[in-house]
Design a protein around this motif. Structure first.
Motif, PDB file in Angstrom:
ATOM      1  N   VAL A  55       4.542  11.924   6.626  1.00 13.48           N
ATOM      2  CA  VAL A  55       4.767  11.555   8.026  1.00 13.48           C
ATOM      3  C   VAL A  55       3.463  11.811   8.769  1.00 13.48           C
ATOM      4  O   VAL A  55       2.918  12.922   8.728  1.00 13.48           O
ATOM      5  CB  VAL A  55       5.909  12.387   8.644  1.00 13.48           C
ATOM      6  CG1 VAL A  55       6.051  12.083  10.133  1.00 13.48           C
ATOM      7  CG2 VAL A  55       7.219  12.093   7.915  1.00 13.48           C
ATOM      8  N   ILE A  56       2.949  10.767   9.391  1.00 12.90           N
ATOM      9  CA  ILE A  56       1.667  10.877  10.089  1.00 12.90           C
ATOM     10  C   ILE A  56       1.844  11.675  11.381  1.00 12.90           C
ATOM     11  O   ILE A  56       2.669  11.335  12.220  1.00 12.90           O
ATOM     12  CB  ILE A  56       1.108   9.465  10.420  1.00 12.90           C
ATOM     13  CG1 ILE A  56       0.947   8.636   9.138  1.00 12.90           C
ATOM     14  CG2 ILE A  56      -0.200   9.547  11.207  1.00 12.90           C
ATOM     15  CD1 ILE A  56      -0.027   9.168   8.122  1.00 12.90           C
ATOM     16  N   THR A  57       1.105  12.756  11.504  1.00 17.00           N
ATOM     17  CA  THR A  57       1.099  13.569  12.718  1.00 17.00           C
ATOM     18  C   THR A  57      -0.204  14.374  12.748  1.00 17.00           C
ATOM     19  O   THR A  57      -0.685  14.784  11.687  1.00 17.00           O
ATOM     20  CB  THR A  57       2.315  14.534  12.810  1.00 17.00           C
ATOM     21  OG1 THR A  57       1.967  15.660  13.616  1.00 17.00           O
ATOM     22  CG2 THR A  57       2.761  15.041  11.457  1.00 17.00           C
ATOM     23  N   PRO A  58      -0.765  14.600  13.940  1.00 20.19           N
ATOM     24  CA  PRO A  58      -2.056  15.283  14.009  1.00 20.19           C
ATOM     25  C   PRO A  58      -2.037  16.700  13.416  1.00 20.19           C
ATOM     26  O   PRO A  58      -3.071  17.211  13.029  1.00 20.19           O
ATOM     27  CB  PRO A  58      -2.340  15.372  15.521  1.00 20.19           C
ATOM     28  CG  PRO A  58      -1.360  14.476  16.188  1.00 20.19           C
ATOM     29  CD  PRO A  58      -0.263  14.170  15.246  1.00 20.19           C
ATOM     30  N   VAL A  59      -0.848  17.316  13.336  1.00 22.27           N
ATOM     31  CA  VAL A  59      -0.794  18.685  12.793  1.00 22.27           C
ATOM     32  C   VAL A  59      -0.601  18.701  11.275  1.00 22.27           C
ATOM     33  O   VAL A  59      -0.484  19.773  10.682  1.00 22.27           O
ATOM     34  CB  VAL A  59       0.324  19.526  13.455  1.00 22.27           C
ATOM     35  CG1 VAL A  59       0.083  19.668  14.934  1.00 22.27           C
ATOM     36  CG2 VAL A  59       1.702  18.929  13.182  1.00 22.27           C
ATOM     37  N   GLY A  60      -0.597  17.534  10.637  1.00 27.04           N
ATOM     38  CA  GLY A  60      -0.398  17.482   9.192  1.00 27.04           C
ATOM     39  C   GLY A  60      -1.487  18.217   8.420  1.00 27.04           C
ATOM     40  O   GLY A  60      -2.628  18.312   8.872  1.00 27.04           O
ATOM     41  N   GLU A  61      -1.135  18.726   7.240  1.00 27.45           N
ATOM     42  CA  GLU A  61      -2.112  19.489   6.454  1.00 27.45           C
ATOM     43  C   GLU A  61      -2.850  18.618   5.442  1.00 27.45           C
ATOM     44  O   GLU A  61      -3.841  19.047   4.858  1.00 27.45           O
ATOM     45  CB  GLU A  61      -1.431  20.694   5.762  1.00 27.45           C
ATOM     46  CG  GLU A  61      -0.534  20.356   4.593  1.00 27.45           C
ATOM     47  CD  GLU A  61       0.916  20.049   4.989  1.00 27.45           C
ATOM     48  OE1 GLU A  61       1.807  20.436   4.238  1.00 27.45           O
ATOM     49  OE2 GLU A  61       1.153  19.390   6.036  1.00 27.45           O
ATOM     50  N   ASP A  62      -2.377  17.388   5.230  1.00 23.06           N
ATOM     51  CA  ASP A  62      -3.027  16.487   4.275  1.00 23.06           C
ATOM     52  C   ASP A  62      -3.835  15.413   5.008  1.00 23.06           C
ATOM     53  O   ASP A  62      -3.492  15.025   6.123  1.00 23.06           O
ATOM     54  CB  ASP A  62      -1.977  15.782   3.416  1.00 23.06           C
ATOM     55  CG  ASP A  62      -1.395  16.701   2.358  1.00 23.06           C
ATOM     56  OD1 ASP A  62      -2.148  17.543   1.833  1.00 23.06           O
ATOM     57  OD2 ASP A  62      -0.201  16.586   2.060  1.00 23.06           O
ATOM     58  N   THR A  63      -4.889  14.948   4.336  1.00 24.63           N
ATOM     59  CA  THR A  63      -5.649  13.821   4.892  1.00 24.63           C
ATOM     60  C   THR A  63      -5.261  12.565   4.124  1.00 24.63           C
ATOM     61  O   THR A  63      -5.284  12.555   2.886  1.00 24.63           O
ATOM     62  CB  THR A  63      -7.161  14.075   4.762  1.00 24.63           C
ATOM     63  OG1 THR A  63      -7.452  15.283   5.453  1.00 24.63           O
ATOM     64  CG2 THR A  63      -7.965  12.938   5.350  1.00 24.63           C
ATOM     65  N   ILE A  64      -4.890  11.545   4.875  1.00 26.60           N
ATOM     66  CA  ILE A  64      -4.412  10.296   4.276  1.00 26.60           C
ATOM     67  C   ILE A  64      -5.363   9.160   4.652  1.00 26.60           C
ATOM     68  O   ILE A  64      -5.734   9.018   5.813  1.00 26.60           O
ATOM     69  CB  ILE A  64      -3.014   9.925   4.853  1.00 26.60           C
ATOM     70  CG1 ILE A  64      -2.061  11.113   4.815  1.00 26.60           C
ATOM     71  CG2 ILE A  64      -2.429   8.707   4.155  1.00 26.60           C
ATOM     72  CD1 ILE A  64      -1.792  11.641   3.445  1.00 26.60           C
ATOM     73  N   TYR A  65      -5.752   8.360   3.661  1.00 31.75           N
ATOM     74  CA  TYR A  65      -6.480   7.134   3.946  1.00 31.75           C
ATOM     75  C   TYR A  65      -5.496   5.984   3.802  1.00 31.75           C
ATOM     76  O   TYR A  65      -4.869   5.840   2.755  1.00 31.75           O
ATOM     77  CB  TYR A  65      -7.631   6.948   2.949  1.00 31.75           C
ATOM     78  CG  TYR A  65      -8.733   7.969   3.112  1.00 31.75           C
ATOM     79  CD1 TYR A  65      -9.431   8.063   4.309  1.00 31.75           C
ATOM     80  CD2 TYR A  65      -9.069   8.831   2.073  1.00 31.75           C
ATOM     81  CE1 TYR A  65     -10.441   9.011   4.471  1.00 31.75           C
ATOM     82  CE2 TYR A  65     -10.079   9.772   2.233  1.00 31.75           C
ATOM     83  CZ  TYR A  65     -10.756   9.864   3.430  1.00 31.75           C
ATOM     84  OH  TYR A  65     -11.738  10.788   3.596  1.00 31.75           O
ATOM     85  N   HIS A  66      -5.296   5.223   4.877  1.00 26.39           N
ATOM     86  CA  HIS A  66      -4.324   4.133   4.762  1.00 26.39           C
ATOM     87  C   HIS A  66      -4.821   2.879   5.472  1.00 26.39           C
ATOM     88  O   HIS A  66      -5.698   2.933   6.337  1.00 26.39           O
ATOM     89  CB  HIS A  66      -2.958   4.566   5.309  1.00 26.39           C
ATOM     90  CG  HIS A  66      -2.965   4.901   6.768  1.00 26.39           C
ATOM     91  ND1 HIS A  66      -2.640   3.985   7.728  1.00 26.39           N
ATOM     92  CD2 HIS A  66      -3.266   6.054   7.425  1.00 26.39           C
ATOM     93  CE1 HIS A  66      -2.731   4.555   8.911  1.00 26.39           C
ATOM     94  NE2 HIS A  66      -3.123   5.810   8.761  1.00 26.39           N
ATOM     95  N   CYS A  67      -4.227   1.763   5.074  1.00 26.86           N
ATOM     96  CA  CYS A  67      -4.621   0.476   5.645  1.00 26.86           C
ATOM     97  C   CYS A  67      -4.141   0.391   7.087  1.00 26.86           C
ATOM     98  O   CYS A  67      -3.025   0.776   7.410  1.00 26.86           O
ATOM     99  CB  CYS A  67      -4.008  -0.643   4.801  1.00 26.86           C
ATOM    100  SG  CYS A  67      -4.467  -2.266   5.392  1.00 26.86           S
TER     101      CYS A  67
END
Ligand SMILES: [Zn+2]
Length: 255
Positions: A55-67
């Motif tokens: 779930v995309i949120t600024p407090v997330g602990e993972d970095t996601i690269y997405h289209c």
């Protein structure tokens, strides 16, 4: 953690089930009110690769690269830990632009294949009488993480207020009785009889304290029965998410 394991005679059967569980998990997250993205990730010690529900949120602990293509058009997404792209690259699937975001992992699924069944000799005789390893998949939803993520997404810090999506709200209705009255008790009994989930606050406290607590509990519908509302003809019903307030007669409350 909610875990699920599947055992198959071959990889085709695993793949077919894997796709079905992906769809089922998207449904579960949708009903929780979470907009989850399927992200390719490492399988860690379990398998070569896995899929995470992020779930995309600024407090997330993972970095996601997405289209960055408009919603639904392209689903390319990778966790930074295995990424073959970086921000600003062209999407290998559609040529769109790659964007970076932070995400919280709320679920993951792994095609384990024979990673565990081979060493543990979990085998079966196939239709030709040959011994084969079971082909395994595993599927998990992080329940407490999902709850925390829902709060992250739905808690409004400017109003110090939570609103749970109805499907997972602790109660659908928060009924507040102000300056104790029998009508609120009667309404509570009626709603319970009608199988409505109600949290009834008939404590001897100030209205302000009750409102502040109700804001934090976050039930989707708030019903207030007070001297004022009774004089006006019934109860004050608020759809907390939209803020829409209506006055409804006590025997005709629509939920
Ligand atoms: Zn794309």
């Amino acid at each position: 953690m909610k875990d699920l394991y599947s055992f198959h005679a071959d990889e085709d059967s695993l793949n077919e089930y894997y796709e079905r569980s992906k769809k089922a998990y998207f449904k579960v997250f949708n009903r929780m009110g979470l907009d989850a993205k399927l992200v390719e990730a490492s399988g860690g010690i379990f398998s070569k690769y896995s899929h995470e529900f992020q779930v995309i949120t600024p407090v997330g602990e993972d970095t996601i690269y997405h289209c960055d293509s408009p919603a639904g058009e392209c689903d390319f997404a990778q966790n930074k830990e295995i990424a073959t792209v970086k921000e600003g690259d062209k999407c290998p699937k559609c040529g769109g632009e790659i964007k970076t975001d932070r995400g919280i992992e709320v679920g993951n699924i792994f095609p384990l294949k024979n990673k565990y069944t081979a060493p543990m000799k979990a085998a079966f005789l196939d239709k030709d009488g040959k011994e084969k390893d079971f082909v395994m998949g595993c599927y998990g939803i992080g329940l407490t993480r999902s709850m925390a993520t829902v709060v992250e997404v739905y808690y409004d810090s400017t109003k110090n207020r939570m609103v749970w999506p109805e499907e997972i709200a602790p109660y659908k209705v928060h009924l507040l009785s102000l300056n104790k009255n029998n009508e609120a008790q009667k309404l509570y009994d009626k709603l319970i009889k009608d199988s409505v989930e109600v949290l009834f606050d008939d404590r001897d406290m100030s209205a302000g304290e009750k409102f502040a607590e109700a804001d934090l509990v976050g039930c989707p519908v708030r019903i207030i029965v007070s001297e004022k509302s009774l004089k006006a003809g019934g109860a004050e019903v608020t759809d907390v998410k939209s803020g829409k307030v209506s006055l409804e007669s006590l025997d005709n409350i629509k939920l």
